[in-house]
Design a protein around this motif. Structure first.
Motif, short mmCIF file in Angstrom:
data_model
loop_
_atom_site.label_atom_id
_atom_site.label_comp_id
_atom_site.label_asym_id
_atom_site.label_seq_id
_atom_site.Cartn_x
_atom_site.Cartn_y
_atom_site.Cartn_z
N LEU A 197 0.84 -1.19 0.00
CA LEU A 197 0.00 0.00 0.00
C LEU A 197 0.88 1.24 0.00
O LEU A 197 1.41 1.64 1.04
N ASP A 243 -11.34 9.84 -5.16
CA ASP A 243 -10.71 8.53 -5.29
C ASP A 243 -11.19 7.78 -6.52
O ASP A 243 -10.44 7.01 -7.13
N HIS A 259 -7.06 7.60 -10.03
CA HIS A 259 -6.19 6.54 -10.57
C HIS A 259 -6.15 6.59 -12.10
O HIS A 259 -5.14 6.24 -12.71
N ALA A 297 -5.69 1.38 -8.16
CA ALA A 297 -6.93 1.31 -7.37
C ALA A 297 -6.89 0.14 -6.39
O ALA A 297 -7.30 0.27 -5.23
N ASP A 323 -4.92 0.97 -3.36
CA ASP A 323 -5.37 2.17 -2.64
C ASP A 323 -4.30 3.26 -2.63
O ASP A 323 -3.92 3.78 -1.57
N SER A 356 0.34 4.32 0.01
CA SER A 356 -0.09 5.45 0.84
C SER A 356 0.22 5.24 2.31
O SER A 356 0.02 6.15 3.13
#
Length: 454
Positions: free
Chosen positions: A225, A419, A423, A399, A402, A227
């Motif tokens: 991930l 969101d 992407h 996506a 995330d 993020s």
């Protein structure tokens, strides 16, 4: 009274769990030396980002040595000549060092050994790469059986503490001032993001390990991930040897959860050295000859696409975020590295070696074995690799993992998108380029090139 012993530092810039230093300290007086040898490394001389890290790591190492009653001597030139000259000046009768497996370092070790009494110690990997062998005594080419065999020898040794004191020689030889080496950028100074992100040196490595140990149990769930801070970010510290892999293993192994996945990543470091031990030119030659006929794109259009990829201007947000993170911090999230590499190789059909060279210059953790093995894995050309025909889809991967927060940080032009759109922006966004290639067309072009090569 024994004469002084030279400790030849390279990618092992630490005092704790440093077998060469410990052995030398037991003999008596020690002369710690780092030689900046661009001549032996030739075209594999350290890139700009690595040189920035090296400056700060050497400064930290010198400070640690001074706290023990010693200091770091800096010299520049060919290692064998510099060390021989230093031994003659100081009267040192032995050189101790950790073994390295990059082809230029192995050549340097042979050259030094022809001039001086050189003792090599292991300590940069979980196990000496040449010691992990098949039932017939050969070296592994595939990671899974290599890791299985290495695992049977784990855990590694318990890390040894740094010497309490390091005896100084009667007379210190002269050395270069670190600032004279010009390792830091000046005009322009592009290292602001790296200064904000990293603390090179042994203390910084230990702090990073402690931070990671707190969430190592969730490594499997979080590492993909972008993020999140799910990865260890230990790679540059491990590359420069500011902390030993054994120290990382023993600190993390008891964390529970999916900490074992991280231990497998430590094993991947060993595996990469095992590969370059067998194939010293792995950074420039395909691991599989069958790919030598694959026709990569060239010419002005390919050059323009390569520039867009380097600058993070491809129109694919997750790829662009990764390339901008790399430029700013000298590092890129592992999942995004795979996406960025796959995009260059398969969407743009540009030779993996061009990407490998760019990473070599811009990564603070630019490790020859891992960089080469990872690029050849992405390209499908390696001895153990992903299939070329398996083409990662960066939009759906973004996506799936995330990456919205990650994109907002590194591609601020898209920060206001929800969101559901960030992407794969559905309309032109001011200041952000349209995709330089359409996914389906790129996929078909790559598969056609692959079929022709076969």
């Amino acid at each position: 009274m024994k004469t002084a012993t030279i400790v030849w530092f390279r990618r092992d810039l630490r005092l704790a769990d440093q077998p060469a230093l410990s052995a030398a300290a037991e003999r008596g007086a020690v002369i710690p030396v780092y030689v900046l040898d661009d001549e032996t490394a030739a075209h594999r001389r350290m890139g700009a980002a690595s040189r920035w890290w090296l400056h700060h790591s050497l400064k930290a190492l010198d400070g640690s040595l001074r706290a023990k009653g010693s200091r770091l001597i800096l010299r520049r030139g060919r290692c064998d000549r510099v060390l021989a000259d230093l031994a003659e000046q100081s009267g040192a009768d032995e050189v101790h060092a950790l073994a390295h497996y990059e082809p230029w370092w192995r050549n340097a070790e042979k050259a030094v050994a022809r001039r001086l009494d050189l003792t090599l110690h292991e300590g940069n990997y979980l196990a000496p790469p040449a010691s992990v062998t098949t039932g017939s005594g050969g070296l592994y080419r595939i990671y899974t059986p290599f890791w299985r065999a290495l695992s049977e020898r784990m855990p590694p040794h318990r890390p040894a503490p740094a010497p309490e004191r390091i005896a100084a020689p009667e007379h210190w030889p002269d050395g270069d001032p670190l600032v004279d080496w010009g390792l830091l950028p000046t005009k322009p100074d592009w290292a602001g993001g790296m200064r904000a992100e990293w603390t090179p040196g042994e203390a910084g490595a230990q702090e990073r390990l402690e931070d990671f140990a707190d969430h190592a149990a969730r490594y499997e769930q979080e590492r993909n991930l972008p993020s999140m801070e799910g990865t260890s970010r230990l790679s540059p510290h491990l590359h420069f040897g500011e902390i030993s892999p054994a120290a990382c293993w023993h600190r993390v192994a008891g964390a529970g959860g999916s900490a074992g996945t991280f231990l497998g990543e430590l094993g991947w470091r060993d595996y990469a050295q095992n590969v370059i031990l067998q194939f010293p030119e792995y950074g420039s030659r395909n691991g599989r000859d069958g790919y030598d006929g694959l026709r990569w794109r060239g010419g002005p259009d390919a050059d323009a696409d390569f520039a867009a990829w380097r600058q993070g201007r491809t129109g694919y947000p997750i790829v662009d975020a990764g390339m901008r993170e790399l430029w700013a911090t000298g590092w890129m999230h592992n999942r995004v590295r795979m996406l960025a590499a796959s995009f260059l190789i398969k969407h743009l059909l540009i030779d993996w070696r061009k990407g490998e060279q760019w990473f070599w210059d811009t990564l603070v953790d630019a490790d020859y074995g891992q960089n080469a093995v990872n690029w050849q894995w992405s390209a499908g050309t390696g001895v153990d690799a992903n299939l070329f025909s398996r083409i990662m889809a960066p939009l759906s991967q973004s996506a799936k993992f995330d990456a919205a927060g990650y994109i907002r940080r590194w591609v601020p032009e898209l920060a206001d998108l929800p969101d559901s759109e960030i992407h794969d922006p559905p309309h032109p966004v001011k200041g952000y380029p349209r995709p330089i290639v359409e996914h389906r067309a790129a996929r078909e072009r790559a598969l056609a090139a692959y079929a022709a090569a076969r």
